[in-house]
Design a protein around this motif. Structure first.
Motif, PDB file in Angstrom:
ATOM      1  N   LEU A  28       5.548  -5.033  -0.987  1.00 27.21           N
ATOM      2  CA  LEU A  28       5.989  -3.923  -1.838  1.00 27.21           C
ATOM      3  C   LEU A  28       6.931  -3.004  -1.064  1.00 27.21           C
ATOM      4  O   LEU A  28       7.979  -2.585  -1.585  1.00 27.21           O
ATOM      5  CB  LEU A  28       4.776  -3.143  -2.340  1.00 27.21           C
ATOM      6  N   PHE A  29       6.572  -2.712   0.185  1.00 25.85           N
ATOM      7  CA  PHE A  29       7.378  -1.837   1.040  1.00 25.85           C
ATOM      8  C   PHE A  29       8.819  -2.353   1.129  1.00 25.85           C
ATOM      9  O   PHE A  29       9.779  -1.625   0.874  1.00 25.85           O
ATOM     10  CB  PHE A  29       6.739  -1.786   2.429  1.00 25.85           C
ATOM     11  N   PHE A  30       8.938  -3.637   1.481  1.00 27.21           N
ATOM     12  CA  PHE A  30      10.290  -4.163   1.704  1.00 27.21           C
ATOM     13  C   PHE A  30      11.022  -4.489   0.393  1.00 27.21           C
ATOM     14  O   PHE A  30      12.229  -4.726   0.408  1.00 27.21           O
ATOM     15  CB  PHE A  30      10.246  -5.346   2.669  1.00 27.21           C
ATOM     16  N   LEU A  86       5.006   5.180  -7.597  1.00 29.73           N
ATOM     17  CA  LEU A  86       4.970   4.744  -6.204  1.00 29.73           C
ATOM     18  C   LEU A  86       6.359   4.242  -5.848  1.00 29.73           C
ATOM     19  O   LEU A  86       6.904   3.352  -6.515  1.00 29.73           O
ATOM     20  CB  LEU A  86       3.941   3.617  -6.108  1.00 29.73           C
ATOM     21  N   HIS A  87       6.940   4.827  -4.802  1.00 34.16           N
ATOM     22  CA  HIS A  87       8.255   4.355  -4.366  1.00 34.16           C
ATOM     23  C   HIS A  87       8.393   4.599  -2.878  1.00 34.16           C
ATOM     24  O   HIS A  87       7.922   5.614  -2.368  1.00 34.16           O
ATOM     25  CB  HIS A  87       9.370   5.077  -5.121  1.00 34.16           C
ATOM     26  N   GLY A  88       9.011   3.660  -2.203  1.00 41.11           N
ATOM     27  CA  GLY A  88       9.189   3.830  -0.776  1.00 41.11           C
ATOM     28  C   GLY A  88       9.828   2.614  -0.169  1.00 41.11           C
ATOM     29  O   GLY A  88      10.576   1.892  -0.816  1.00 41.11           O
ATOM     30  N   GLY A  89       9.506   2.408   1.102  1.00 43.20           N
ATOM     31  CA  GLY A  89      10.090   1.291   1.830  1.00 43.20           C
ATOM     32  C   GLY A  89      10.957   1.792   2.960  1.00 43.20           C
ATOM     33  O   GLY A  89      10.936   2.990   3.303  1.00 43.20           O
ATOM     34  N   GLY A 147      11.432  -2.378  -1.995  1.00 45.90           N
ATOM     35  CA  GLY A 147      12.216  -1.186  -2.334  1.00 45.90           C
ATOM     36  C   GLY A 147      12.207  -0.819  -3.801  1.00 45.90           C
ATOM     37  O   GLY A 147      13.044  -0.042  -4.259  1.00 45.90           O
ATOM     38  N   VAL A 148      11.234  -1.352  -4.566  1.00 45.79           N
ATOM     39  CA  VAL A 148      11.202  -1.027  -5.997  1.00 45.79           C
ATOM     40  C   VAL A 148      10.393   0.242  -6.245  1.00 45.79           C
ATOM     41  O   VAL A 148       9.627   0.687  -5.390  1.00 45.79           O
ATOM     42  CB  VAL A 148      10.611  -2.179  -6.838  1.00 45.79           C
ATOM     43  N   HIS A 149      10.600   0.814  -7.405  1.00 44.11           N
ATOM     44  CA  HIS A 149       9.741   1.875  -7.922  1.00 44.11           C
ATOM     45  C   HIS A 149       8.669   1.218  -8.783  1.00 44.11           C
ATOM     46  O   HIS A 149       8.975   0.313  -9.573  1.00 44.11           O
ATOM     47  CB  HIS A 149      10.498   2.838  -8.832  1.00 44.11           C
ATOM     48  N   LEU A 150       7.448   1.703  -8.663  1.00 43.52           N
ATOM     49  CA  LEU A 150       6.337   1.133  -9.421  1.00 43.52           C
ATOM     50  C   LEU A 150       5.670   2.274 -10.186  1.00 43.52           C
ATOM     51  O   LEU A 150       5.273   3.271  -9.581  1.00 43.52           O
ATOM     52  CB  LEU A 150       5.368   0.499  -8.416  1.00 43.52           C
ATOM     53  N   TYR A 155       6.393   6.668  -0.073  1.00 40.76           N
ATOM     54  CA  TYR A 155       5.721   6.114   1.116  1.00 40.76           C
ATOM     55  C   TYR A 155       6.737   5.469   2.044  1.00 40.76           C
ATOM     56  O   TYR A 155       7.561   4.669   1.632  1.00 40.76           O
ATOM     57  CB  TYR A 155       4.606   5.138   0.721  1.00 40.76           C
ATOM     58  N   VAL A 156       6.683   5.864   3.307  1.00 37.53           N
ATOM     59  CA  VAL A 156       7.655   5.373   4.284  1.00 37.53           C
ATOM     60  C   VAL A 156       7.011   4.882   5.566  1.00 37.53           C
ATOM     61  O   VAL A 156       7.707   4.340   6.430  1.00 37.53           O
ATOM     62  CB  VAL A 156       8.712   6.450   4.592  1.00 37.53           C
ATOM     63  N   GLY A 157       5.700   5.077   5.716  1.00 33.08           N
ATOM     64  CA  GLY A 157       5.018   4.477   6.863  1.00 33.08           C
ATOM     65  C   GLY A 157       5.096   2.968   6.716  1.00 33.08           C
ATOM     66  O   GLY A 157       4.779   2.449   5.643  1.00 33.08           O
TER      67      GLY A 157
END
Lengths: 337, 337
Positions: free
Chosen positions: A273-275, B280-283, A277-280, B259-261
């Protein structure tokens, strides 16, 4: 009164139940004009959720029969539509548009019946002016959950002009996600479906492309359609691990996934999910936020979401209505008390 | 040249490495003026990521030494700052603001050294006018990752006027998330921290409240501070299961988690996320999106993100710089080649 009870997975019966009564001054009791079977009712029907002697149904339109002493916004005789979550529509969370998570939220239940109690009637019910034409009743019923949910998914996915929208799930919610994306101005709407009848309805609702492949194969076809990038906006309307990951993987970096399938056994891997880069964003749809607008679109005959009901049965035949949906002979069953 | 190599967890050495060269016409080679140790460098240092003979460092400011034949936007002699992901800044994903996921993205590596190769120099580097005052160098260095990452987290969490922002993680990214939330106009900024020096810096950056409790206990204290509802916006700047769930649980329905950790071993339970109703958004932060604005804020001395560097060492002492961060004696170590 008569009402549907699920005694165990696969065991749906229509039987005598006690008439609902006003229990709080903010309640209303409605005479149900039409109810229906939700895709989420199939989870317990198939044994995926525990169930035991449960009165069923949370979608409804009807006529107000009785109101509690504090009810001001609806009157006896009003034709009303409401959300499957009762909400006060005045708290800070409601005012932010998340009525399904109202600080006083209560589920509405047992609406597959002749009568139903609706808590927090002032915040939950929307009165339709006059008596709607009979042919509009299925569409108004759809607004109470399945349309509102598909609409929320499209809004959460930020469907809009210039966007390519992918839809994972060709059940009633996914199909109405297509309709919502079209209304919101999406440029291209790609539905994942391998059922001809559903593909046809998706096309009528505005889908421009159909992908029959599923999972990562389906994602690959979608990427080929979108210059390798994926969709701007993806609607997830199933709730399984496969459908959730298909939705995440179908979406380009910076894109939006709107997920409304009630998740069952899903665990989203943090690193992927982190990589991505989407919004959820998703969850139980705050249908009440959209109801006034959706009711108006229906009354103006600009949308016809009632078309998802391809089986229209008397309440007494509810068991067949569940069976037909379970066996995918029907997209969605309307029940008339 | 001299550069930092991590041979194994805990084993950081400064040694002779080959000078970087232009390998593609879009490359630049910079003489590194300052680099630093990233919180994410501690994952392999602590054995949580595999590592073997790895040149370290992805944050940098420096002076352009050489450019490839196709480089147009920066010139030899320019003082530049760039992101830890090289990006062309022209593709559709870059134009949408997600440069860290550019279709041609490449990580920038080995910047804890005297020189570094930066791919896609035109899209990656931002030239600072003239030669910046020496006291601004740490802040400009911060912009290349830790400030840009904290800023992205605050933007992803939709921090802004009228909002209560919670910050999970009191490392440099979390602290600069506080600074970003303040710049973006947040009304109230609550940082979870149990370290007095970090609490003090958080307060200087704009935090209004500190919560020493962690996990669900910390969430409970935050809810008590926010009328039972939780934060509108939560910044997650750690990357563990506990910190991610603390961030989700700290956020009200309809609120936003940025979230960026870098997530490690995180699995987000679908049902809890579904019913939370959060966004939820990050990366990996698209730092390049924010660099021109951040550089200007620094040059105008409106922000001072360089204050997160509380240890300033010659490159040759890099091993001590890592140790100090690992042992939490330092928030962040600056290295001067």
């Amino acid at each position: 009164m008569r009402g549907v009870v699920m005694h165990a997975p696969g065991d749906v019966r229509v039987e005598d139940r006690e008439d609902p009564r006003i229990t709080k001054p903010t309640d209303a009791v409605i005479k149900v004009e039409a109810a229906c079977v939700c895709g989420s009712d199939l989870w317990p029907y198939r044994g995926a959720d525990q169930v035991s002697d449960q009165p069923m149904g949370h979608e409804y339109v009807g006529v107000v029969e009785q109101t509690g002493a504090d009810v001001r916004n609806v009157r006896v005789g009003d034709f009303v539509v409401g959300s499957f979550f009762a909400s006060d529509n005045t708290c800070e969370i409601c005012r932010a548009g998340y009525q399904s998570r109202c600080v006083n939220a209560e589920p509405v239940g047992g609406t597959q019946a002749q009568y139903a109690r609706v808590p927090l009637a002032d915040g939950t019910l929307v009165a339709v002016p006059g008596t709607p034409d009979a042919d509009l009743v299925p569409s108004l019923l759809a607004a109470s959950d399945v349309l509102g949910t598909g609409w929320f998914a499209a809004v959460a996915a930020e469907a809009g002009p210039g966007k390519t929208v992918a839809v994972v799930g060709d059940g009633a919610v996914g199909l109405l996600g297509v309709l919502a994306a079209r209304q919101l101005g999406a440029e291209r709407i790609v539905v994942f479906s391998r059922h001809v009848d559903r593909q046809r309805l998706a096309a009528e609702f505005g889908a421009t492309d159909v992908i029959a492949e599923r999972g990562d194969e389906g994602v690959k076809v979608l990427k080929d359609l979108t210059g390798g990038l994926g969709a701007h906006s993806t609607i997830e309307a199933v709730g399984t691990q496969q459908s959730m990951m298909q939705a995440v993987r179908a979406t380009r970096p910076g894109g939006h996934v709107g997920y409304v399938g009630v998740t069952h056994g899903v665990a989203i891997p943090g690193e992927e999910l982190f990589f991505s880069g989407v919004h959820l964003h998703g969850g139980p749809a705050p249908v009440r936020r959209f109801l006034p607008e959706l009711v108006q679109l229906i009354l103006d005959r600009r949308i016809d979401p009632g078309r998802v009901f391809d089986l229209d049965l008397p309440l007494e035949d509810a068991a067949e209505g569940y069976r037909a949906m379970d066996e995918r002979r029907a997209i969605k069953t309307l029940l008339r008390p």
